[in-house]
Design a protein around this motif. Structure first.
Motif, mmCIF file in Angstrom:
data_model
loop_
_atom_site.group_PDB
_atom_site.id
_atom_site.type_symbol
_atom_site.label_atom_id
_atom_site.label_comp_id
_atom_site.label_asym_id
_atom_site.label_seq_id
_atom_site.Cartn_x
_atom_site.Cartn_y
_atom_site.Cartn_z
ATOM 1 N N ASP A 2 0.835 -1.070 0.115
ATOM 2 C CA ASP A 2 -0.137 -0.281 -0.011
ATOM 3 C C ASP A 2 0.761 1.454 -0.209
ATOM 4 O O ASP A 2 1.832 1.306 0.850
ATOM 5 N N LEU A 4 -0.663 4.406 0.198
ATOM 6 C CA LEU A 4 -1.479 5.487 0.387
ATOM 7 C C LEU A 4 -0.482 6.750 1.168
ATOM 8 O O LEU A 4 0.284 6.525 2.108
ATOM 9 N N SER A 26 -0.899 3.100 -8.891
ATOM 10 C CA SER A 26 -2.275 3.955 -8.504
ATOM 11 C C SER A 26 -3.217 2.997 -7.917
ATOM 12 O O SER A 26 -3.969 3.430 -7.147
ATOM 13 N N LYS A 27 -3.250 1.622 -8.270
ATOM 14 C CA LYS A 27 -4.042 0.618 -7.604
ATOM 15 C C LYS A 27 -3.710 0.356 -6.256
ATOM 16 O O LYS A 27 -4.405 -0.347 -5.539
ATOM 17 N N GLN A 28 -2.331 0.973 -5.879
ATOM 18 C CA GLN A 28 -1.965 0.673 -4.357
ATOM 19 C C GLN A 28 -1.887 2.059 -3.605
ATOM 20 O O GLN A 28 -1.267 2.413 -2.805
ATOM 21 N N SER A 29 -2.842 3.044 -4.262
ATOM 22 C CA SER A 29 -3.123 4.228 -3.713
ATOM 23 C C SER A 29 -2.114 5.200 -3.653
ATOM 24 O O SER A 29 -2.053 6.211 -2.761
ATOM 25 N N SER A 31 0.221 8.527 -4.753
ATOM 26 C CA SER A 31 0.346 9.909 -5.198
ATOM 27 C C SER A 31 1.149 10.021 -6.382
ATOM 28 O O SER A 31 2.485 9.896 -5.990
ATOM 29 N N CYS A 49 -4.992 6.175 -14.286
ATOM 30 C CA CYS A 49 -4.519 5.894 -12.880
ATOM 31 C C CYS A 49 -5.728 6.739 -11.882
ATOM 32 O O CYS A 49 -5.949 6.205 -10.845
ATOM 33 N N GLU A 50 -6.249 7.567 -12.224
ATOM 34 C CA GLU A 50 -7.323 8.320 -11.319
ATOM 35 C C GLU A 50 -8.443 7.613 -10.861
ATOM 36 O O GLU A 50 -8.898 7.550 -10.054
ATOM 37 N N ALA A 52 -8.501 4.263 -10.603
ATOM 38 C CA ALA A 52 -8.283 3.353 -9.422
ATOM 39 C C ALA A 52 -8.820 3.582 -8.189
ATOM 40 O O ALA A 52 -9.368 2.960 -7.703
ATOM 41 N N LYS A 53 -8.084 5.068 -7.691
ATOM 42 C CA LYS A 53 -8.433 5.263 -6.543
ATOM 43 C C LYS A 53 -9.065 6.659 -6.147
ATOM 44 O O LYS A 53 -9.153 7.170 -5.051
ATOM 45 N N ILE A 55 -7.258 9.191 -6.961
ATOM 46 C CA ILE A 55 -6.209 10.174 -6.788
ATOM 47 C C ILE A 55 -5.720 10.730 -8.097
ATOM 48 O O ILE A 55 -5.296 10.061 -8.846
#
Length: 254
Positions: A2, A4, A26-29, A31, A49-50, A52-53, A55
């Motif tokens: 992760d 994040l 991106s799938k792992q949060s 930035s 990418c956006e 996915a989460k 972000i």
């Protein structure tokens, strides 16, 4: 894994390995800071990418052989996010050139494949030290074997230099808790060969030949390299530094 609240800078993020790496992060949060020359392609990658989460990545259009553009990457990243946790030095290119072709191809390739990596890493280092972050350099099996079916002398030299850079910087930054590793793909199905001046037909034929030559009967896919990059950037690889990781379907064995 992760990421994040972790800020990941990826050069050469508009296609191929860079784009696949961005999507996986991106799938792992993470930035993301997506760096490249083709702003349209960067926006396409950023949009994926956006989703996915949710972000939104920062897009930085840059020509890495331009020092001011390289400095701007770090400046925009810190202005937007205030930190850097992972630097993926992925951007690079090759061209068909040998010793009879003079110094110009060498200078042009080294400017992007090595000098820009040196400068960007130098500028990012104070921020990576603060975050106890890490660096992943994307090199090549060309660092330690001749590419027999392509005349790529300057490219091979640049990647050999990049591997030594990885080891030296890993030693220098280890005391600060910053890890530095290299991923060395073999033949990978990207637009690399076309960017080097070959037609799509020539590129497709080259990959067909290489598929048959590889001990595992296939070339590498960008997503496979991305998996390795993200692993090395994660806490799961916390005891790995200064290491050269080959991913080539056994190419260096034949």
């Amino acid at each position: 894994m992760d990421f994040l609240n972790k800020v990941v800078v990826i050069t050469g993020a508009s296609s191929g390995i860079g784009a696949a790496t961005a999507e996986l992060f991106s799938k792992q949060s993470a930035s993301l800071v997506l760096v490249g020359r083709n702003e349209t392609s960067l926006r396409d990658v950023a949009a994926k990418c956006e989703t996915a989460k949710g972000i939104k990545p920062l897009i930085v259009k840059a020509e890495l052989s331009n020092d001011d553009d390289v400095k701007n990457i770090v400046a925009q990243t810190i202005e937007r996010f205030g930190r850097i946790d992972v630097l993926v030095n992925n951007a690079g290119f090759g061209c068909e050139a040998g010793i009879r072709d003079g110094i110009e191809p060498y200078d042009r390739i080294m400017a992007t494949n090595m000098r820009a990596v040196y400068l960007l890493t130098s500028l990012a280092t104070p921020h990576l030290v603060k975050s106890k972050g890490n660096i992943v350099n994307v090199s090549s099996v060309a660092a330690f074997r001749v590419i027999k079916d392509l005349d790529f002398l300057p490219y091979c030299i640049s990647k050999a230099a990049l591997d030594q850079f990885t080891k030296c910087v890993a030693v220098e930054l280890a005391k600060d808790g910053v890890r530095v590793n290299s991923v060395n793909p073999g033949a990978t199905r990207t637009k690399f060969v076309q960017a080097a001046g070959y037609t799509k037909e020539q590129s497709d034929e080259l990959y067909k030949i290489r598929d048959k030559k590889m001990p595992l009967g296939k070339v590498v896919e960008s997503e496979e390299v991305a998996d390795l990059i993200v692993f090395l950037a994660s806490s799961r690889a916390r005891s790995i530094t200064g290491a050269i990781h080959v991913i080539d379907n056994g190419e260096i064995l034949v």
